[in-house]
Design a protein around this motif. Structure first.
Motif, PDB file in Angstrom:
ATOM      1  N   SER A 316      -1.183 -12.851   3.822  1.00  0.00           N
ATOM      2  CA  SER A 316       0.100 -13.318   4.341  1.00  0.00           C
ATOM      3  C   SER A 316       1.239 -12.407   3.885  1.00  0.00           C
ATOM      4  N   THR A 317       1.150 -11.883   2.677  1.00  0.00           N
ATOM      5  CA  THR A 317       2.166 -10.939   2.199  1.00  0.00           C
ATOM      6  C   THR A 317       2.171  -9.681   3.046  1.00  0.00           C
ATOM      7  N   THR A 318       0.990  -9.141   3.309  1.00  0.00           N
ATOM      8  CA  THR A 318       0.895  -7.939   4.142  1.00  0.00           C
ATOM      9  C   THR A 318       1.427  -8.202   5.539  1.00  0.00           C
ATOM     10  N   MET A 319       1.054  -9.320   6.141  1.00  0.00           N
ATOM     11  CA  MET A 319       1.524  -9.657   7.487  1.00  0.00           C
ATOM     12  C   MET A 319       3.033  -9.788   7.541  1.00  0.00           C
ATOM     13  N   HIS A 363      -4.681  -0.911  12.843  1.00  0.00           N
ATOM     14  CA  HIS A 363      -5.186  -0.546  11.514  1.00  0.00           C
ATOM     15  C   HIS A 363      -4.189   0.362  10.802  1.00  0.00           C
ATOM     16  N   MET A 364      -3.592   1.277  11.539  1.00  0.00           N
ATOM     17  CA  MET A 364      -2.609   2.198  10.962  1.00  0.00           C
ATOM     18  C   MET A 364      -1.365   1.452  10.483  1.00  0.00           C
ATOM     19  N   VAL A 365      -0.904   0.482  11.271  1.00  0.00           N
ATOM     20  CA  VAL A 365       0.270  -0.306  10.893  1.00  0.00           C
ATOM     21  C   VAL A 365       0.009  -1.078   9.602  1.00  0.00           C
ATOM     22  N   ILE A 366      -1.163  -1.676   9.489  1.00  0.00           N
ATOM     23  CA  ILE A 366      -1.491  -2.446   8.287  1.00  0.00           C
ATOM     24  C   ILE A 366      -1.595  -1.537   7.070  1.00  0.00           C
ATOM     25  N   ASN A 367      -2.228  -0.373   7.220  1.00  0.00           N
ATOM     26  CA  ASN A 367      -2.323   0.560   6.098  1.00  0.00           C
ATOM     27  C   ASN A 367      -0.946   1.035   5.642  1.00  0.00           C
ATOM     28  N   GLU A 368      -0.071   1.344   6.595  1.00  0.00           N
ATOM     29  CA  GLU A 368       1.265   1.795   6.228  1.00  0.00           C
ATOM     30  C   GLU A 368       2.053   0.678   5.543  1.00  0.00           C
ATOM     31  N   PHE A 438      -7.155   9.372  -3.713  1.00  0.00           N
ATOM     32  CA  PHE A 438      -6.741   8.571  -4.861  1.00  0.00           C
ATOM     33  C   PHE A 438      -5.218   8.459  -4.980  1.00  0.00           C
ATOM     34  N   THR A 439      -4.531   8.618  -3.845  1.00  0.00           N
ATOM     35  CA  THR A 439      -3.101   8.284  -3.812  1.00  0.00           C
ATOM     36  C   THR A 439      -2.836   7.096  -2.900  1.00  0.00           C
ATOM     37  N   PHE A 440      -3.898   6.481  -2.364  1.00  0.00           N
ATOM     38  CA  PHE A 440      -3.778   5.275  -1.540  1.00  0.00           C
ATOM     39  C   PHE A 440      -4.958   4.373  -1.855  1.00  0.00           C
ATOM     40  N   PHE A 441      -4.679   3.245  -2.516  1.00  0.00           N
ATOM     41  CA  PHE A 441      -5.786   2.358  -2.906  1.00  0.00           C
ATOM     42  C   PHE A 441      -5.339   0.902  -2.970  1.00  0.00           C
ATOM     43  N   GLY A 456      -9.808  -9.341   4.231  1.00  0.00           N
ATOM     44  CA  GLY A 456      -8.365  -9.154   4.180  1.00  0.00           C
ATOM     45  C   GLY A 456      -7.835  -8.443   5.410  1.00  0.00           C
ATOM     46  N   TYR A 457      -8.501  -7.371   5.801  1.00  0.00           N
ATOM     47  CA  TYR A 457      -8.101  -6.644   7.016  1.00  0.00           C
ATOM     48  C   TYR A 457      -8.209  -7.549   8.240  1.00  0.00           C
TER      49      TYR A 457
END
Length: 507
Positions: A316-319, A363-368, A438-441, A456-457
């Motif tokens: 919910s935080t990500t959304m 998927h790109m929007v969620i990762n960003e 190892f700059t995105f985890f 989660g995704y």
């Protein structure tokens, strides 16, 4: 007659002075740790170390660790103190590779933990340490495969019907729209998602604002000073645990224990099958060969419980932050909507697991979103033995606490050009190879990454599909121009609600 001097007043003064000196030396006994081994560090103060503002509730752990990361610019490692305990922040991606993967055998345990008398908080796969963690992780991993999520997908669709009813009840004006608290709406949606898919229960959070699971979910992450100290003790400052006697689920611990105890006992008794998490947990435990490690009922409940809190809060935080950025970036929102509606049209208006999980721009929007707004700003580890970081002269002692700065690395201009700009194209097929490993985890990395990553995704994608396919979302008068975080919450959480204007799409 006095013992050391000619009168009792002088003796008393001497004893008090001696006591204060002893207390001072005890509280500062570790304060030369980083200087001794040549690590740059923040000078600590007595009692609080470097986290005075965090303990007093004036600064989030999120912002504090960002400050530490920036102070350490140009360094691979930087030290600080949480009260009297030395912590080491690892800033260099190659050293993170060592901690997460190559030398994981020496960093398999975590600093964050439930307190010893909290069954739900101390024996779940998220917080427990070795040796039980390894066995538990092996048993639970098969519960979150792609195949099992496909089997559960029809359960999510039951909540989609409730979401349509919820949208109708909003009574949104077709022309001007209506302000909606997206944080609360997203939390209600994911609470219902996790309820139906994990436990076979209709929590009814969308249709009933007073629903019990939503009420206890709010209480778990409530913004009070006492709860702040409890969560700080669990996630960041172990020295506070004996003082706060924290429970991971707060005031909801007894309710959650009693409810899941009833659900699991009834499911075992009835042998009813719903292809949900409860079924999988029971089957997993019953299928173990003789002599294998088995969970007792309380330990089973602890696994069921952790997926409730992690399942609704993180997604919910990500959304909600994704919707906030999409509201501010209409071009990105329109591009995402076009992708969603096109995929929906090709599928005849039906959501399927395959297309929900495969459309690339979503998927790109969620990762960003997770790059800019990680739910927890750091990952931690503890050194199981003395360890020398390769390429340095730094040797840390056994039990040293490591902080791996997720937020710091994910917004460092050294690795991410214009890091504060919301740009999903960073994760396109053309650009993702430029991301420094190892700059995105956001889900952690290595053997102890988040076991519920796929779930989660999936929840975040289903939620955004529901919103973007129905509404045009824009800022309103209550929308903050910049996000400020609540200092009384350990997770990434805005002060107050997060309101955006919803207007129905023209049919």
């Amino acid at each position: 007659m006095a013992i050391l001097t000619t009168n009792w007043t002088q003796d008393l003064f001497f004893y008090i002075t001696l006591l204060l000196l002893g207390l001072y030396f005890y509280l500062t006994r570790n304060f030369n740790q980083w200087k001794k081994i040549g690590v740059k560090y923040l000078p600590p103060s007595i009692l609080f170390g470097n986290i005075r503002e965090c303990i007093l509730g004036k600064q989030t752990a999120y912002d504090f660790l960002q400050d530490v990361y920036k102070i350490g610019e140009g360094e691979k490692l930087i030290g600080f103190y949480a009260m009297d305990r030395p912590y080491l922040m690892v800033r260099e991606p190659e050293l993170l590779r060592r901690v997460f993967v190559k030398d994981f055998h020496n960093f398999s345990n975590r600093l964050m933990a439930g307190y010893k008398n909290d069954v739900l908080g101390s024996f779940n796969v998220f917080l427990i340490n070795n040796p039980p963690w390894k066995q538990l992780r092996q048993k639970l991993t098969p519960l979150f495969t792609t195949g099992r999520l496909k089997k559960m997908f029809h359960l999510f669709m039951e909540i989609n019907e409730d979401f349509q009813i919820y949208c109708d009840k909003l009574d949104i004006d077709d022309k001007i729209g209506k302000p909606v608290d997206v944080k609360e709406t997203c939390a209600s949606l994911t609470t219902d998602f996790i309820g139906i898919s994990a436990y076979g229960m209709k929590f009814n959070s969308l249709l009933n604002p007073k629903a019990e699971f939503r009420r206890y979910g709010r209480a778990m992450f409530k913004s009070t000073y006492l709860r702040h100290l409890e969560t700080l003790a669990i996630f960041f400052v172990p020295a506070l645990r004996p003082l706060t006697n924290p429970k991971f689920f707060g005031d909801g611990s007894d309710f959650i224990m009693d409810t899941f105890h009833y659900v699991i006992k009834e499911r075992i008794k009835s042998r009813q099958k719903r292809d949900d998490l409860v079924d999988a947990l029971i089957q997993m435990n019953e299928s173990q060969i003789d002599g294998a490690y088995k969970l007792n009922l309380d330990q089973l409940i602890a696994q069921a419980a952790i997926f409730f809190s992690a399942g609704f809060e993180t997604s919910s935080t990500t959304m909600s932050f994704a919707l906030y950025e999409l509201a501010k970036n209409q071009e990105i929102q329109n591009k995402l909507r076009e992708e969603i509606l096109t995929a929906m049209e090709k599928a005849g208006g039906k959501l399927t697991y395959e297309w929900v999980t495969s459309i690339p721009y979503l998927h790109m929007v969620i990762n960003e979103t997770m790059r800019l707004y990680p739910v927890l700003a750091w990952v931690d580890r503890i050194a199981d033995n003395d360890y020398t970081f390769p390429g340095t002269n730094v040797t840390i002692q056994k039990n040293t606490a490591l902080v791996l700065p997720m937020k710091g690395l994910q917004t460092d201009p050294k690795y991410w050009p214009n890091p504060q700009i919301f740009d999903p194209d960073r994760f396109s097929d053309e650009n993702k190879n430029n991301i420094v490993p190892f700059t995105f985890f956001p889900f952690g990395l290595g053997p102890r990454n988040c076991i519920g990553e796929r779930l989660g995704y999936l929840q975040a994608k289903l939620g955004l599909i529901n919103f973007i396919s129905r509404f045009t979302i824009t800022p309103c008068e209550q929308t903050p121009k910049t996000i400020t975080f609540d200092p009384l919450r350990v997770f990434t959480y805005t002060r107050g609600g997060l309101y955006l204007n919803f207007r129905k799409l023209a049919k």
